[in-house]
Design a protein around this motif. Structure first.
Motif, mmCIF file in Angstrom:
data_model
loop_
_atom_site.group_PDB
_atom_site.id
_atom_site.type_symbol
_atom_site.label_atom_id
_atom_site.label_comp_id
_atom_site.label_asym_id
_atom_site.label_seq_id
_atom_site.Cartn_x
_atom_site.Cartn_y
_atom_site.Cartn_z
ATOM 1 N N ASP A 1 -8.937 -14.597 -0.897
ATOM 2 C CA ASP A 1 -9.465 -14.735 -2.253
ATOM 3 C C ASP A 1 -10.983 -14.661 -2.171
ATOM 4 N N LEU A 2 -11.579 -13.650 -2.804
ATOM 5 C CA LEU A 2 -13.023 -13.460 -2.683
ATOM 6 C C LEU A 2 -13.807 -14.589 -3.343
ATOM 7 N N ALA A 3 -13.228 -15.223 -4.360
ATOM 8 C CA ALA A 3 -13.943 -16.307 -5.042
ATOM 9 C C ALA A 3 -14.100 -17.535 -4.153
ATOM 10 N N SER A 4 -13.048 -17.869 -3.412
ATOM 11 C CA SER A 4 -13.089 -19.068 -2.567
ATOM 12 C C SER A 4 -13.374 -18.760 -1.104
ATOM 13 N N GLY A 5 -13.128 -17.509 -0.702
ATOM 14 C CA GLY A 5 -13.280 -17.144 0.707
ATOM 15 C C GLY A 5 -12.128 -17.586 1.575
ATOM 16 N N LYS A 6 -11.071 -18.124 0.972
ATOM 17 C CA LYS A 6 -9.942 -18.644 1.736
ATOM 18 C C LYS A 6 -8.801 -17.635 1.829
ATOM 19 N N ALA A 7 -8.067 -17.711 2.954
ATOM 20 C CA ALA A 7 -6.831 -16.938 3.089
ATOM 21 C C ALA A 7 -5.756 -17.619 2.255
ATOM 22 N N VAL A 8 -5.144 -16.861 1.344
ATOM 23 C CA VAL A 8 -4.198 -17.463 0.399
ATOM 24 C C VAL A 8 -2.821 -16.793 0.420
ATOM 25 N N GLY A 9 -2.636 -15.838 1.315
ATOM 26 C CA GLY A 9 -1.343 -15.175 1.402
ATOM 27 C C GLY A 9 -1.301 -14.192 2.553
ATOM 28 N N ILE A 10 -0.102 -13.690 2.841
ATOM 29 C CA ILE A 10 0.075 -12.710 3.905
ATOM 30 C C ILE A 10 1.035 -11.616 3.444
ATOM 31 N N ALA A 11 0.902 -10.455 4.065
ATOM 32 C CA ALA A 11 1.823 -9.338 3.858
ATOM 33 C C ALA A 11 1.675 -8.410 5.052
ATOM 34 N N ALA A 12 2.758 -7.730 5.420
ATOM 35 C CA ALA A 12 2.740 -6.908 6.627
ATOM 36 C C ALA A 12 3.155 -5.473 6.353
ATOM 37 N N PHE A 13 2.483 -4.542 7.020
ATOM 38 C CA PHE A 13 3.032 -3.209 7.191
ATOM 39 C C PHE A 13 4.055 -3.317 8.313
ATOM 40 N N MET A 14 5.254 -2.741 8.130
ATOM 41 C CA MET A 14 6.293 -2.907 9.132
ATOM 42 C C MET A 14 7.280 -1.745 9.095
ATOM 43 N N ARG A 15 8.147 -1.691 10.097
ATOM 44 C CA ARG A 15 9.126 -0.607 10.223
ATOM 45 C C ARG A 15 8.437 0.739 9.981
ATOM 46 N N ILE A 16 7.351 0.925 10.698
ATOM 47 C CA ILE A 16 6.471 2.071 10.482
ATOM 48 C C ILE A 16 7.039 3.292 11.208
ATOM 49 N N ASP A 17 7.324 4.333 10.455
ATOM 50 C CA ASP A 17 7.853 5.586 11.001
ATOM 51 C C ASP A 17 6.799 6.666 10.755
ATOM 52 N N THR A 18 5.920 6.854 11.733
ATOM 53 C CA THR A 18 4.830 7.812 11.571
ATOM 54 C C THR A 18 5.343 9.256 11.554
ATOM 55 N N THR A 19 6.452 9.522 12.261
ATOM 56 C CA THR A 19 6.988 10.880 12.332
ATOM 57 C C THR A 19 7.384 11.401 10.960
ATOM 58 N N HIS A 20 8.024 10.542 10.170
ATOM 59 C CA HIS A 20 8.533 10.965 8.867
ATOM 60 C C HIS A 20 7.697 10.434 7.705
ATOM 61 N N GLY A 21 6.663 9.673 8.003
ATOM 62 C CA GLY A 21 5.787 9.183 6.949
ATOM 63 C C GLY A 21 6.402 8.104 6.090
ATOM 64 N N VAL A 22 7.066 7.143 6.739
ATOM 65 C CA VAL A 22 7.714 6.048 6.019
ATOM 66 C C VAL A 22 7.123 4.728 6.494
ATOM 67 N N ILE A 23 6.814 3.851 5.571
ATOM 68 C CA ILE A 23 6.238 2.553 5.919
ATOM 69 C C ILE A 23 6.760 1.505 4.937
ATOM 70 N N GLU A 24 6.975 0.310 5.422
ATOM 71 C CA GLU A 24 7.507 -0.766 4.580
ATOM 72 C C GLU A 24 6.479 -1.862 4.422
ATOM 73 N N ILE A 25 6.472 -2.487 3.255
ATOM 74 C CA ILE A 25 5.695 -3.701 3.024
ATOM 75 C C ILE A 25 6.671 -4.877 3.075
ATOM 76 N N GLY A 26 6.354 -5.878 3.868
ATOM 77 C CA GLY A 26 7.276 -6.996 4.005
ATOM 78 C C GLY A 26 6.582 -8.247 4.503
ATOM 79 N N ASN A 27 7.381 -9.265 4.821
ATOM 80 C CA ASN A 27 6.859 -10.566 5.247
ATOM 81 C C ASN A 27 5.809 -11.079 4.261
#
Length: 241
Positions: free
Chosen positions: A97-123
């Motif tokens: 959060d830019l206002a507070s400077g604190k980490a307030v959440g998480i998210a991951a790029f995952m199950r990344i398939d560079t060959t076929h151009g597929v990527i998932e957002i998760g966690n």
């Protein structure tokens, strides 16, 4: 560039040809900065304390019901888990959060398939400080923008427990298309998981991006910070313009 559907020499319908396709690169370990938040690769030494304390504000660990882990009892075990999620796949990010400077959440790029151009957002795990905020929506926009505009991925996926109604609603709000439910997809926490699959493709992304940018614009919020138009309505308006 994607072209129109075509037929082969046997007059059989085949998929669109993809001219000059090259595999995608893995996401870089660099920050994505917006007006309300910054999304940056997880650094347990820097982010663990804020995230752990932010999650403890929520009662009884209900935000972990549909995640792979239970709520963490102590910061050391949480820090160890964060270390295991530093990439390259999954590549966990902290949402600052830019206002507070604190980490307030998480998210991951995952199950990344560079060959076929597929990527998932998760966690995805938002603390109460990030839930239902402009920054929370902007974080999802920034990660999509990296996948599509910076790295040229063709498909961006969202998967969740079919019983997870808030996650299904969030996917629909952000512009993902429901594709179906994979029955008995996995076992986690000693129970069955039917997984609902959603995606956004590169062909859909320009409309999704335009709606995000219209929603995030300052003029879309009144003096009390309330949205003027919803993300879904903006997509509908842009689609028919």
């Amino acid at each position: 560039m994607t072209t129109a559907p075509q037929h082969n020499q046997f007059e059989q319908p085949i998929g669109r040809s993809i001219e000059g396709w090259q595999p995608c690169a893995l996401p870089p370990h660099t920050a994505m900065t917006g007006s309300h938040c910054q999304v940056e690769p997880i650094d347990p030494a820097k982010h663990a304390k804020d995230l752990f304390e932010g999650n403890r504000v929520a009662a009884a660990g209900e935000r972990f019901t549909y995640l792979a882990t239970e709520a963490f009892e102590d910061i050391d075990s949480y820090r160890t888990w964060l270390e295991s999620m530093r990439g390259p796949d999954p590549m966990l990010h902290a949402i600052i959060d830019l206002a507070s400077g604190k980490a307030v959440g998480i998210a991951a790029f995952m199950r990344i398939d560079t060959t076929h151009g597929v990527i998932e957002i998760g966690n995805i795990n938002y603390t109460p400080a990030l839930s239902q905020t402009v920054a929370g929506t902007e974080a999802m926009y920034l990660m999509m923008k990296r996948a599509f505009d910076e790295l040229n991925y063709r498909r961006y996926e969202w998967k969740c427990d079919d019983q997870n109604a808030p996650s299904r609603a969030a996917a629909t709000r952000y512009g993902f298309v429901y594709e179906g439910t994979f029955r008995q997809h996995m076992v986690y926490k000693g129970r069955n998981r039917d997984s609902a699959w959603f995606s956004i493709t590169d062909l859909e992304w320009p409309l999704v991006r335009a709606a995000f940018e219209a929603w995030l614009a300052p003029e879309n919020f009144d003096a009390n910070g309330k949205q003027v138009k919803s993300l879904q309505n903006l997509r509908k308006e842009l689609a028919t313009a």
